[in-house]
Write a protein that holds these residues in place. Sequence first.
Motif, PDB file in Angstrom:
ATOM      1  N   ASP A   1       9.156 -85.377  87.571  1.00 17.05           N
ATOM      2  CA  ASP A   1       9.843 -85.044  88.821  1.00 17.05           C
ATOM      3  C   ASP A   1       9.391 -83.681  89.297  1.00 17.05           C
ATOM      4  O   ASP A   1       8.862 -82.884  88.514  1.00 17.05           O
ATOM      5  CB  ASP A   1      11.368 -85.043  88.605  1.00 17.05           C
ATOM      6  N   GLU A   2       9.664 -83.410  90.585  1.00 14.30           N
ATOM      7  CA  GLU A   2       9.322 -82.088  91.108  1.00 14.30           C
ATOM      8  C   GLU A   2      10.416 -81.100  90.697  1.00 14.30           C
ATOM      9  O   GLU A   2      11.596 -81.352  90.958  1.00 14.30           O
ATOM     10  CB  GLU A   2       9.177 -82.143  92.624  1.00 14.30           C
ATOM     11  N   PRO A   3      10.054 -79.992  90.063  1.00 14.32           N
ATOM     12  CA  PRO A   3      11.062 -79.016  89.644  1.00 14.32           C
ATOM     13  C   PRO A   3      11.538 -78.195  90.834  1.00 14.32           C
ATOM     14  O   PRO A   3      10.873 -78.148  91.869  1.00 14.32           O
ATOM     15  CB  PRO A   3      10.282 -78.141  88.663  1.00 14.32           C
ATOM     16  N   GLY A   4      12.690 -77.533  90.667  1.00 13.45           N
ATOM     17  CA  GLY A   4      13.141 -76.604  91.697  1.00 13.45           C
ATOM     18  C   GLY A   4      12.230 -75.386  91.712  1.00 13.45           C
ATOM     19  O   GLY A   4      11.514 -75.123  90.742  1.00 13.45           O
ATOM     20  N   PRO A   5      12.261 -74.605  92.830  1.00 11.93           N
ATOM     21  CA  PRO A   5      11.349 -73.454  92.938  1.00 11.93           C
ATOM     22  C   PRO A   5      11.592 -72.389  91.867  1.00 11.93           C
ATOM     23  O   PRO A   5      10.685 -71.629  91.532  1.00 11.93           O
ATOM     24  CB  PRO A   5      11.651 -72.899  94.339  1.00 11.93           C
ATOM     25  N   ASP A   6      12.828 -72.336  91.302  1.00  8.44           N
ATOM     26  CA  ASP A   6      13.117 -71.302  90.300  1.00  8.44           C
ATOM     27  C   ASP A   6      12.665 -71.686  88.899  1.00  8.44           C
ATOM     28  O   ASP A   6      12.713 -70.872  87.979  1.00  8.44           O
ATOM     29  CB  ASP A   6      14.624 -71.011  90.249  1.00  8.44           C
ATOM     30  N   GLN A   7      12.305 -72.955  88.712  1.00  6.57           N
ATOM     31  CA  GLN A   7      11.920 -73.382  87.362  1.00  6.57           C
ATOM     32  C   GLN A   7      10.488 -72.924  87.066  1.00  6.57           C
ATOM     33  O   GLN A   7       9.552 -73.322  87.770  1.00  6.57           O
ATOM     34  CB  GLN A   7      12.013 -74.908  87.245  1.00  6.57           C
ATOM     35  N   PRO A   8      10.311 -72.079  86.038  1.00  2.00           N
ATOM     36  CA  PRO A   8       8.961 -71.557  85.782  1.00  2.00           C
ATOM     37  C   PRO A   8       8.051 -72.617  85.162  1.00  2.00           C
ATOM     38  O   PRO A   8       8.527 -73.610  84.614  1.00  2.00           O
ATOM     39  CB  PRO A   8       9.207 -70.427  84.778  1.00  2.00           C
ATOM     40  N   ASP A   9       6.743 -72.384  85.234  1.00  2.27           N
ATOM     41  CA  ASP A   9       5.798 -73.251  84.536  1.00  2.27           C
ATOM     42  C   ASP A   9       6.074 -73.175  83.039  1.00  2.27           C
ATOM     43  O   ASP A   9       6.564 -72.163  82.532  1.00  2.27           O
ATOM     44  CB  ASP A   9       4.355 -72.789  84.813  1.00  2.27           C
ATOM     45  N   SER A  10       5.751 -74.247  82.340  1.00  2.00           N
ATOM     46  CA  SER A  10       5.971 -74.288  80.887  1.00  2.00           C
ATOM     47  C   SER A  10       4.863 -75.106  80.251  1.00  2.00           C
ATOM     48  O   SER A  10       4.415 -76.107  80.822  1.00  2.00           O
ATOM     49  CB  SER A  10       7.331 -74.936  80.595  1.00  2.00           C
ATOM     50  N   ALA A  11       4.443 -74.707  79.047  1.00  2.00           N
ATOM     51  CA  ALA A  11       3.381 -75.449  78.349  1.00  2.00           C
ATOM     52  C   ALA A  11       3.948 -76.208  77.157  1.00  2.00           C
ATOM     53  O   ALA A  11       3.194 -76.738  76.344  1.00  2.00           O
ATOM     54  CB  ALA A  11       2.302 -74.476  77.883  1.00  2.00           C
ATOM     55  N   THR A  12       5.291 -76.268  77.042  1.00  2.00           N
ATOM     56  CA  THR A  12       5.903 -76.953  75.896  1.00  2.00           C
ATOM     57  C   THR A  12       5.552 -78.440  75.926  1.00  2.00           C
ATOM     58  O   THR A  12       5.862 -79.132  76.907  1.00  2.00           O
ATOM     59  CB  THR A  12       7.451 -76.807  75.955  1.00  2.00           C
ATOM     60  N   PRO A  13       4.904 -78.965  74.867  1.00  2.00           N
ATOM     61  CA  PRO A  13       4.510 -80.372  74.895  1.00  2.00           C
ATOM     62  C   PRO A  13       5.707 -81.292  75.144  1.00  2.00           C
ATOM     63  O   PRO A  13       6.773 -81.109  74.559  1.00  2.00           O
ATOM     64  CB  PRO A  13       3.923 -80.606  73.491  1.00  2.00           C
ATOM     65  N   GLY A  14       5.534 -82.247  76.036  1.00  2.00           N
ATOM     66  CA  GLY A  14       6.615 -83.181  76.370  1.00  2.00           C
ATOM     67  C   GLY A  14       7.592 -82.634  77.391  1.00  2.00           C
ATOM     68  O   GLY A  14       8.422 -83.366  77.934  1.00  2.00           O
ATOM     69  N   ARG A  15       7.513 -81.325  77.672  1.00  2.00           N
ATOM     70  CA  ARG A  15       8.407 -80.681  78.654  1.00  2.00           C
ATOM     71  C   ARG A  15       7.613 -79.736  79.547  1.00  2.00           C
ATOM     72  O   ARG A  15       8.118 -78.727  80.014  1.00  2.00           O
ATOM     73  CB  ARG A  15       9.515 -79.887  77.931  1.00  2.00           C
ATOM     74  N   ARG A  16       6.357 -80.068  79.794  1.00  2.00           N
ATOM     75  CA  ARG A  16       5.516 -79.166  80.593  1.00  2.00           C
ATOM     76  C   ARG A  16       5.972 -79.140  82.049  1.00  2.00           C
ATOM     77  O   ARG A  16       6.457 -80.146  82.575  1.00  2.00           O
ATOM     78  CB  ARG A  16       4.053 -79.620  80.551  1.00  2.00           C
ATOM     79  N   THR A  17       5.812 -77.985  82.669  1.00  2.00           N
ATOM     80  CA  THR A  17       5.952 -77.877  84.127  1.00  2.00           C
ATOM     81  C   THR A  17       4.704 -77.177  84.620  1.00  2.00           C
ATOM     82  O   THR A  17       4.326 -76.123  84.087  1.00  2.00           O
ATOM     83  CB  THR A  17       7.195 -77.055  84.511  1.00  2.00           C
ATOM     84  N   ASP A  18       4.029 -77.762  85.617  1.00  2.00           N
ATOM     85  CA  ASP A  18       2.761 -77.169  86.064  1.00  2.00           C
ATOM     86  C   ASP A  18       2.347 -77.816  87.387  1.00  2.00           C
ATOM     87  O   ASP A  18       3.036 -78.724  87.879  1.00  2.00           O
ATOM     88  CB  ASP A  18       1.675 -77.393  84.996  1.00  2.00           C
ATOM     89  N   ARG A  19       1.212 -77.368  87.915  1.00  2.00           N
ATOM     90  CA  ARG A  19       0.659 -78.022  89.099  1.00  2.00           C
ATOM     91  C   ARG A  19       0.501 -79.515  88.798  1.00  2.00           C
ATOM     92  O   ARG A  19       0.118 -79.890  87.689  1.00  2.00           O
ATOM     93  CB  ARG A  19      -0.723 -77.444  89.426  1.00  2.00           C
ATOM     94  N   CYS A  20       0.747 -80.342  89.809  1.00  2.00           N
ATOM     95  CA  CYS A  20       0.740 -81.802  89.595  1.00  2.00           C
ATOM     96  C   CYS A  20      -0.494 -82.279  88.852  1.00  2.00           C
ATOM     97  O   CYS A  20      -0.402 -83.061  87.891  1.00  2.00           O
ATOM     98  CB  CYS A  20       0.876 -82.519  90.937  1.00  2.00           C
ATOM     99  N   TYR A  21      -1.659 -81.776  89.244  1.00  2.00           N
ATOM    100  CA  TYR A  21      -2.893 -82.334  88.695  1.00  2.00           C
ATOM    101  C   TYR A  21      -3.137 -81.919  87.241  1.00  2.00           C
ATOM    102  O   TYR A  21      -4.022 -82.455  86.594  1.00  2.00           O
ATOM    103  CB  TYR A  21      -4.101 -81.990  89.581  1.00  2.00           C
ATOM    104  N   ARG A  22      -2.347 -80.965  86.761  1.00  2.00           N
ATOM    105  CA  ARG A  22      -2.481 -80.615  85.342  1.00  2.00           C
ATOM    106  C   ARG A  22      -1.557 -81.479  84.476  1.00  2.00           C
ATOM    107  O   ARG A  22      -1.680 -81.506  83.270  1.00  2.00           O
ATOM    108  CB  ARG A  22      -2.149 -79.141  85.133  1.00  2.00           C
ATOM    109  N   ILE A  23      -0.604 -82.166  85.102  1.00  2.00           N
ATOM    110  CA  ILE A  23       0.350 -82.993  84.353  1.00  2.00           C
ATOM    111  C   ILE A  23      -0.156 -84.435  84.233  1.00  2.00           C
ATOM    112  O   ILE A  23       0.014 -85.075  83.196  1.00  2.00           O
ATOM    113  CB  ILE A  23       1.733 -82.976  85.060  1.00  2.00           C
ATOM    114  N   TYR A  24      -0.782 -84.956  85.284  1.00  2.00           N
ATOM    115  CA  TYR A  24      -1.111 -86.396  85.299  1.00  2.00           C
ATOM    116  C   TYR A  24      -2.087 -86.880  84.210  1.00  2.00           C
ATOM    117  O   TYR A  24      -1.829 -87.900  83.578  1.00  2.00           O
ATOM    118  CB  TYR A  24      -1.722 -86.776  86.657  1.00  2.00           C
ATOM    119  N   PRO A  25      -3.241 -86.213  84.020  1.00  2.00           N
ATOM    120  CA  PRO A  25      -4.285 -86.893  83.228  1.00  2.00           C
ATOM    121  C   PRO A  25      -3.956 -87.030  81.739  1.00  2.00           C
ATOM    122  O   PRO A  25      -3.372 -86.137  81.125  1.00  2.00           O
ATOM    123  CB  PRO A  25      -5.516 -85.985  83.406  1.00  2.00           C
TER     124      PRO A  25
END
Length: 402
Positions: free
Chosen positions: A240-264
């Motif tokens: 899902d799209e996160p809210g603007p206040d939600q920071p990027d995260s690299a936690t496996p299974g809970r990542r938040t990032d630019r769309c194209y870094r999440i899909y592949p």
Amino acid sequence: MWRNWVGNQSFTPDREAVPRDEEEVAALVREASERGLTVRVAGAGHSFTPIVETDGLLLDLSELSGVVEADPRRKRATALAGTPIRGFYEPLWRDGLALKNQGDIDTQQIAGAVATATHGSGIRNTCFSGVVRGVQLVTATGEIRDIGESEPELLRAAQVSIGMLGVMTRLELEVTDGYRLSEQIGLWPWEAVLERWDELVHDHRHFGFFWLPTEESAALYNLHSDDQTMADKCYVKIYDEPGPDQPDSATPGRRTDRCYRIYPMVYDPNFHELEYFVPLERGPDALRAMRELMLRSLPSSVYPLEVRTVGPDDAYLSPNYKTATTVISVSGKPGTDYWGYLRSVDALLRDFSARVHWGKLHFLDPERLHALYPEADAFIRLRRELDPAGVFLNAHLAELFA
Ligand SMILES: Cc1cc2nc3c(=O)[nH]c(=O)nc-3n(C[C@H](O)[C@H](O)[C@H](O)COP(=O)(O)OP(=O)(O)OC[C@H]3O[C@@H](n4cnc5c(N)ncnc54)[C@H](O)[C@@H]3O)c2cc1C
């Protein structure tokens, strides 16, 4: 000899060429046509069906690559046909834009992905073909045609053409404002997924899962989990799209990032895939029947069952033509005789009016084509008008579309 990525298709063309622009494509097609040769284009070779094969001229459009224009106001981007999906990322992001949706990998060329209606997940978005707003096409006579929204019938035929109308040299796509995604990945019991089906399908931007028939299944598709047992569980992916206040995260299974870094995802060339599309609302019944069939068919059915949904579009040969779909994929193990298993999957999903993925193994015949694709005749009429001599056909395609 040309071979596809997974190695189940190979052939030797009469000649190969790597043109550098559409004029060169046009000259090559004209010359081949005059010599009575057939012409096909190889994209990145990620299809499992013999849809690239030719004994004539094989074109490689990898030199025609790059996003040539992005318009943030109109939300449009134009790219050369050989641009890989991942070649859109940075150029679009720099202009505040992104592809609306994409699938499990990003190495396909955009024309190859469009030609077969390659899709991602989520009923709010279409497959790649559904966002095509213009196609530059080199036809069988070597004419360069720009097909846009002013020619809706031709455009709808060209959106999913499996290379049969001509050589696509550039495409105009509808794109969207750049967005980030937050993933939630987890291992769920089968019943928990089916009980929450409606919410999962309707309330998230993307929802998909892999059902794992055995303990060994997950590793075949590089799926990992800390859970002790994986057999008969679902590896669920929700984005899902996160809210603007939600920071990027690299936690496996809970990542938040630019769309194209999440899909592949990462796949190894260790599977031969079949993928069918059933009307969205019939998904749960089809899935229950598939689970029973797969448990009965082990060990042939050891690969995960991948499940996604896709929104409707109106391209003539689209598997999502005027209907949202539940997409069901299974695979056979290279080097084994998996055909009996895949035929039983075909027989089961036939009862659910399943359409097929043109780039993946299937058993469609002309009778089913015309029963399932209401615009198949319209496509074939336009194909014959543009290419009466069948320059862009091969034996596999001629059986359905000559
Ligand atoms: C590991 C893996 C993951 C995949 N994941 C997904 C997924 O998530 N979703 C999904 O829907 N599919 C998926 N696929 C299938 C894949 O997206 C399609 O088979 C797609 O068509 C492959 O693109 P390609 O560039 O490799 O094209 P190719 O397989 O090389 O060609 C596909 C067709 O397009 C034609 N073509 C290519 N370029 C042109 C052109 N310029 N003009 C005219 N015709 C052209 C070819 O002749 C051929 O008929 C996957 C496949 C693999 C192997």
